[in-house]
Enzyme design. Structure first.
Site: not given
Length: 489
Positions: A205-206, A208, A210, A226, A324
């Site tokens: 996964g990517r 914002a 890392g 991460k 978030d």
């Protein structure tokens, strides 16, 4: 039950709640008397919070039965005597026992024996003892002074380095102060070998802030790593995110919030070590090439995420606003159980009023409308974002929609309801709509989502209210098993 005005003793009858699992919170009350030993019968309990009362007596030895306990807080009471020598208490933080003048042993250190007053030392003994104390103090002061002199000379001989701006140094120092070591005992070298020096083939996964890697450790334990760049690479937001995640997740233990095992800081890399979520994120699963998640699974995901948010908003001390919430930050384990993750934007709120922020934080399609112009963080902002996630689960649509259809999912849904009322046509076509009871349940949850995404913050529900309404909707219509042991496969 925390944060009320309860007084008197803790009822021993609470020990009958042997199936209670997540949390028993009696903090911030006026409770007094001893802890009933019957609480040791709640063998599945994961978190016991008794701080800020007037409780007295000793911590019961019956707590040896609480083998599932992950956290406890006995601080700010009137407990006395030694802390029971139990592994689960020995491993608790020092802060869990502070402000109890009579407590000793365990994380607080050993109990001093009661001094004997059977005789009075004569003047010669007193003089000898005083001389020893003076000698020890003098030696200590001399040793410290010598070390300071050596360190000062060393740094005076070093060339001045101008690579990093001066204002960044205090930030880095504060971050170092809150680091804590991984409990599993693995090393940075183990992480390098498990990810082939962070090769792209291990990326899962990517985000914002890392990139996330899957690492299988020599013990066989699987974790998510991460990796964030550091200030040395010119990104101030990275260290801020790193510090926020450690401060937030390091103190949280809840089944619906992702667990932070520890951290590593090595050269130019900040690494956060999480429990691995084998199903990835809800967003990837929901909006991927093929989505076959049935309504039962979607509902249980929504309920689990609601439990996690309710804990952050109302049962943490201090409270935490995530800022978030989105489907990509709701992670799923092998049983599709939801875990709220990615706390890089979280704000710890230690005062009842809202806090103003200097910049908008969040993701497109999830940001509450009032946040854009008030810049104030409240729990209602998270609730709006959670309502958008509910709409994603119900409609199968992404939070950002074409401009000619409103530009965002909330506007699209409101336009549809205005033109077609609450008809099943709004629901994801991939869901089974043959069963009228299931369709009725989905429409009920849609109503909850619409309240959560109300334009007026005061009209939105609180997260405990959302949890209660979801559970009640299930009880009335679908009867899904919502116990923690449910299996959604």
């Amino acid at each position: 039950m925390g944060g009320n005005s309860f007084n008197g003793n803790i009822p021993a009858e609470l020990g009958v709640l042997s199936s209670s699992q997540i949390d028993l919170n009696l903090s911030y009350n006026n409770l007094s008397g001893p802890i009933p030993s019957e609480l040791g019968n709640i063998v599945l309990l994961e978190n016991l919070v008794l701080n800020n009362n007037h409780l007295s007596g000793q911590i019961p030895g019956s707590f040896a039965n609480l083998s599932s306990l992950l956290g406890c807080n006995f601080s700010y009471n009137d407990f006395a005597g030694p802390i029971p020598s139990l592994p689960l208490l020995d491993n608790m933080a020092f802060s869990s026992f502070i402000e109890n003048n009579g407590l000793c042993s365990g994380p607080l250190g050993g109990c001093n024996p009661t001094p004997s007053f059977s005789f009075q030392p004569d003047a010669e003994d007193k003089g000898t003892r005083l001389g020893k104390i003076v000698a020890i103090v003098a030696a200590a002061i001399g040793g410290v002074s010598l070390v300071l002199i050596v360190v000062t000379i060393y740094f005076m001989r070093q060339p001045v380095k101008m690579a990093a701006p001066l204002q960044e140094k205090p930030t880095t120092s504060r971050v170092l102060d809150i680091y804590f070591s991984p409990k599993e005992g693995f090393t940075f070298q183990d992480l390098l070998e498990a990810t082939d020096n962070f090769d792209e083939s291990f990326i899962v996964g990517r985000g914002a802030c890392g990139t996330v890697y899957k690492a299988v450790l020599p013990s066989g334990h699987v974790i998510a790593v991460k990796k964030l760049a550091s200030n040395r690479e010119g990104n101030n937001n990275v260290d801020n995110s790193f510090r926020a995640e450690i401060l937030t997740l390091g103190n949280i233990r809840h089944r619906n919030i992702v667990k932070l095992y520890g951290f590593c800081y090595h050269q130019c890399s900040n690494l956060l070590l999480y429990e691995y979520m084998s199903r990835g994120s809800l967003g990837e699963l929901l909006h991927g090439a093929s989505c076959n998640i049935d309504w039962r699974t979607r509902f249980l995901i929504a309920l689990g995420a609601a439990h996690g948010l309710a804990y952050l908003h109302h049962y943490c001390k201090p409270r935490i606003f995530h800022r978030d919430i989105k489907s990509n930050n709701i992670l799923l384990d092998e049983k599709f159980e939801a875990h709220v993750g990615d706390f890089g934007l979280a704000k710890v709120i230690d005062m009842p009023q809202s806090r103003s922020m200097s910049a908008i934080a969040g993701s497109y399609g999830y940001i509450a409308p009032e946040y854009a112009y008030t810049m104030k963080v409240t729990e209602k902002c998270d609730i709006y974002s959670y309502g958008v996630v509910l709409l994603e689960l119900l409609t199968g649509r992404t939070p950002v929609q074409p401009l000619d259809q409103g530009g965002d999912l909330v506007t699209w849904v409101r336009n549809y309801v205005r033109n077609h009322f609450l008809s099943p046509g709004i629901l994801d076509a991939g869901l089974n709509q043959q069963d009228e009871t299931t369709v009725s349940h989905m429409i009920t949850v849609l109503k909850i989502a619409l309240i959560c995404t109300s334009m007026s913050p005061s009209e939105r529900l609180t997260m405990p209210e959302v949890v209660s309404m979801l559970i009640e909707s299930n009880r009335r219509e679908c009867h899904f098993d919502t116990s923690p042991s449910h299996d959604t496969n």
